[in-house]
Design a protein around this motif. Structure first.
Motif, PDB file in Angstrom:
ATOM      1  N   ASN A   1      34.632  43.769  52.927  1.00 11.62           N
ATOM      2  CA  ASN A   1      33.795  44.950  52.459  1.00 11.62           C
ATOM      3  C   ASN A   1      32.656  44.430  51.531  1.00 11.62           C
ATOM      4  OD1 ASN A   1      32.972  47.150  50.855  1.00 11.62           O
ATOM      5  ND2 ASN A   1      34.601  48.215  51.631  1.00 11.62           N
ATOM      6  N   GLN A   2      31.369  44.385  52.133  1.00 17.13           N
ATOM      7  CA  GLN A   2      30.448  43.941  51.375  1.00 17.13           C
ATOM      8  C   GLN A   2      30.113  44.427  49.951  1.00 17.13           C
ATOM      9  OE1 GLN A   2      28.560  41.040  52.174  1.00 17.13           O
ATOM     10  NE2 GLN A   2      27.880  41.242  50.137  1.00 17.13           N
ATOM     11  N   ALA A   3      30.113  45.983  49.981  1.00 16.15           N
ATOM     12  CA  ALA A   3      29.697  46.522  48.780  1.00 16.15           C
ATOM     13  C   ALA A   3      31.143  46.516  47.580  1.00 16.15           C
ATOM     14  CB  ALA A   3      30.081  48.274  49.179  1.00 16.15           C
ATOM     15  N   ARG A   4      32.269  46.133  48.116  1.00 11.46           N
ATOM     16  CA  ARG A   4      33.339  45.959  47.035  1.00 11.46           C
ATOM     17  C   ARG A   4      33.131  44.191  46.850  1.00 11.46           C
ATOM     18  NH1 ARG A   4      38.685  47.046  49.232  1.00 11.46           N
ATOM     19  NH2 ARG A   4      38.367  44.990  50.298  1.00 11.46           N
ATOM     20  N   LEU A   5      32.636  43.557  47.477  1.00 13.11           N
ATOM     21  CA  LEU A   5      32.525  41.917  47.269  1.00 13.11           C
ATOM     22  C   LEU A   5      31.571  41.886  46.227  1.00 13.11           C
ATOM     23  CD1 LEU A   5      32.778  38.890  47.726  1.00 13.11           C
ATOM     24  CD2 LEU A   5      31.021  39.163  49.606  1.00 13.11           C
TER      25      LEU A   5
ATOM     26  N   LYS B   1      31.026  44.084  43.691  1.00 13.69           N
ATOM     27  CA  LYS B   1      31.644  44.346  42.736  1.00 13.69           C
ATOM     28  C   LYS B   1      32.651  43.382  42.109  1.00 13.69           C
ATOM     29  CE  LYS B   1      31.756  49.472  43.822  1.00 13.69           C
ATOM     30  NZ  LYS B   1      32.375  50.672  44.511  1.00 13.69           N
ATOM     31  N   ILE B   2      33.150  42.584  42.926  1.00 12.47           N
ATOM     32  CA  ILE B   2      34.049  41.669  42.539  1.00 12.47           C
ATOM     33  C   ILE B   2      33.362  40.344  41.980  1.00 12.47           C
ATOM     34  CG2 ILE B   2      35.549  39.788  43.323  1.00 12.47           C
ATOM     35  CD1 ILE B   2      36.773  41.754  45.668  1.00 12.47           C
ATOM     36  N   VAL B   3      32.184  40.388  42.492  1.00  9.61           N
ATOM     37  CA  VAL B   3      31.477  39.215  42.000  1.00  9.61           C
ATOM     38  C   VAL B   3      30.759  39.518  40.559  1.00  9.61           C
ATOM     39  CG1 VAL B   3      29.189  37.775  42.258  1.00  9.61           C
ATOM     40  CG2 VAL B   3      30.860  38.198  44.264  1.00  9.61           C
ATOM     41  N   ASP B   4      30.287  40.909  40.676  1.00 10.24           N
ATOM     42  CA  ASP B   4      29.724  41.456  39.310  1.00 10.24           C
ATOM     43  C   ASP B   4      30.641  41.312  38.019  1.00 10.24           C
ATOM     44  OD1 ASP B   4      27.254  41.862  40.538  1.00 10.24           O
ATOM     45  OD2 ASP B   4      27.604  44.279  40.885  1.00 10.24           O
ATOM     46  N   TRP B   5      31.951  41.536  38.477  1.00 15.53           N
ATOM     47  CA  TRP B   5      32.987  41.635  37.376  1.00 15.53           C
ATOM     48  C   TRP B   5      33.169  40.097  36.984  1.00 15.53           C
ATOM     49  CZ3 TRP B   5      37.542  39.053  37.038  1.00 15.53           C
ATOM     50  CH2 TRP B   5      38.398  39.357  35.989  1.00 15.53           C
ATOM     51  N   ALA B   6      33.302  39.237  37.939  1.00 20.76           N
ATOM     52  CA  ALA B   6      33.603  37.968  37.612  1.00 20.76           C
ATOM     53  C   ALA B   6      32.330  37.288  36.615  1.00 20.76           C
ATOM     54  CB  ALA B   6      33.802  36.919  38.702  1.00 20.76           C
ATOM     55  N   ILE B   7      31.134  37.595  36.987  1.00 21.00           N
ATOM     56  CA  ILE B   7      30.175  37.120  36.415  1.00 21.00           C
ATOM     57  C   ILE B   7      30.091  37.774  34.914  1.00 21.00           C
ATOM     58  CG2 ILE B   7      27.575  37.075  36.104  1.00 21.00           C
ATOM     59  CD1 ILE B   7      27.567  36.844  39.085  1.00 21.00           C
ATOM     60  N   SER B   8      30.690  39.102  34.776  1.00 19.91           N
ATOM     61  CA  SER B   8      30.480  39.863  33.638  1.00 19.91           C
ATOM     62  C   SER B   8      31.631  39.562  32.674  1.00 19.91           C
ATOM     63  CB  SER B   8      30.274  41.422  33.750  1.00 19.91           C
ATOM     64  OG  SER B   8      28.941  41.630  34.720  1.00 19.91           O
ATOM     65  N   ASN B   9      32.688  38.935  33.016  1.00 21.07           N
ATOM     66  CA  ASN B   9      34.057  38.898  32.255  1.00 21.07           C
ATOM     67  C   ASN B   9      34.500  37.127  32.363  1.00 21.07           C
ATOM     68  OD1 ASN B   9      34.827  41.706  31.626  1.00 21.07           O
ATOM     69  ND2 ASN B   9      34.135  41.787  33.519  1.00 21.07           N
TER      70      ASN B   9
END
Length: 387
Positions: free
Chosen positions: A262-266, A268-276
């Motif tokens: 799922n590209q949209a969720r991917l 979100k996963i990348v955004d979370w990993a970078i932000s945390n």
């Protein structure tokens, strides 16, 4: 929720023609004599530089986990590097669990350290094997020519070289990612999974079997979800029978499918990993439930505090420390030499697995926390009764 739809071209079933192509590549690779040619001083200098950088970034789980993510941000076409980052995060969380809310009271300090050394050794081995491959790819891009003929100088398996060359010309991300999953799991098979040091102290222990039976072997993929109660959702998979090479490879492929479906969720996963940034504490994804500072008072009888991963009214958060505060860096002995690749029947691992990938893991994960709380509570009650 279960997804049955396949994503883009990287996840399409491999055709018989492609399988034959890979088989021919591997046969040719096996029949070639494994001899090292004379290199230029510039090539030796590059090898030395890559080895030095790899050693620098392989100091501990926190640094190597971040290195995977940094590489992915610059080279998102190497999809394995994001998968490795997320799996390495989970390894770090498992390491700190050994010093967290529950396990210190259920495991002796000796057993805690044995489990940590098992996790750390596997994490270290994979990084020291694969990171030179990533850096060599980076150098190839900068020089606009493939440098994968240098892989043998890093003691990398002969299996993986043709797949880097194939990727250079065909850009098939699924082939490369699957090859890297196969390579890294085979790489740790004899060095960790079948190593008597770890089989006797860890893999064959009652505690490890209990952990698998109670579904504690979760790999979580957090993502930013503004609509969720706690704003960070999780998807993932549970690995049973870690000692099985075939099951670990299939598990890695399922995670890969789940991550990139799922590209949209991917995103979100990348955004979370970078932000945390990874700290090793489970507070990184669920600060409502975990804290890296111990909130409960010592010596007090433990009572279950959670219900469906939500704290009961007035309950203290579960302790999940940062890795740097509970485990010191380890000086590893060099990896055992040797090439695992001896049989091109490994080609069967490239076949697309038709099984649906179930992304739902929140319930199972919350149940495992609930079970741990119950075990903790009962063990303390029994202990106090005996006193």
């Amino acid at each position: 929720m279960i997804y049955t739809k396949r994503r883009n071209h990287q996840q399409q079933p491999i055709t018989q023609k492609q399988l034959l192509e890979i088989e021919n590549i591997l046969k040719k690779q096996m029949n070639n004599p494994k001899s090292l040619k004379l290199l230029s001083s510039e090539e030796y200098e590059l090898i030395s530089k890559i080895k030095s950088i790899t050693k620098q970034f392989n100091a501990n789980n926190i640094i190597r986990t971040q290195a995977y993510l940094d590489f992915y941000q610059k080279h998102p076409e190497i999809e394995w590097s994001l998968l490795a980052h997320l799996v390495s995060r989970n390894a770090g969380w498992n390491m700190t669990d050994l010093k967290g809310e529950f396990l210190p009271k259920l495991l002796s300090e000796k057993k805690q350290r044995q489990f940590f050394l098992f996790l750390e050794r596997a994490n270290w081995l994979i990084f020291q094997d694969v990171y030179p491959q990533l850096l060599l790819y980076k150098e190839s891009l900068q020089r606009n020519k493939p440098l994968f003929y240098l892989l043998p100088y890093f003691n990398v398996s002969s299996f993986i070289q043709p797949f880097w060359n194939y990727f250079w010309s065909n850009k098939n991300r699924y082939f490369l990612t699957t090859a890297l999953i196969i390579n890294e799991q085979n790489y740790i098979e004899k060095r960790v999974v079948q190593n008597q040091i770890y089989t006797d102290s860890t893999l064959h222990s009652f505690t490890f079997k209990l952990q698998e039976h109670l579904n504690f072997s979760h790999v979580l993929l957090p993502y930013q979800d503004k609509g969720a109660l706690h704003k960070v959702g999780i998807i993932g998979q549970t690995l049973h029978h870690f000692e099985s090479l075939d099951k670990r490879i299939k598990f890695g492929k399922r995670l890969y499918t789940l991550l990139y479906f799922n590209q949209a969720r991917l995103n979100k996963i990348v955004d979370w990993a970078i932000s945390n940034p990874h700290s090793g504490s489970r507070k990184d994804y669920w600060p409502h439930l975990f804290n890296d500072v111990k909130e409960s008072l010592p010596g007090k009888l433990y009572k279950p505090r959670t219900n469906n991963c939500t704290l009961k009214k007035g309950a203290k958060r579960l302790y999940s420390p940062k890795l740097q505060f509970v485990w010191k860096d380890i000086s590893h002995i060099e990896a055992t030499q040797g090439d695992w690749f001896e049989d091109y029947s490994v080609i069967n691992n490239f076949k697309y697995d038709k099984n649906d990938v179930n992304e739902e893991i929140t319930h199972a994960y919350c149940e495992s926390i609930k079970t741990l709380e119950l075990i903790m509570y009962l063990s303390e009650v029994i202990f106090h009764v005996r006193e």
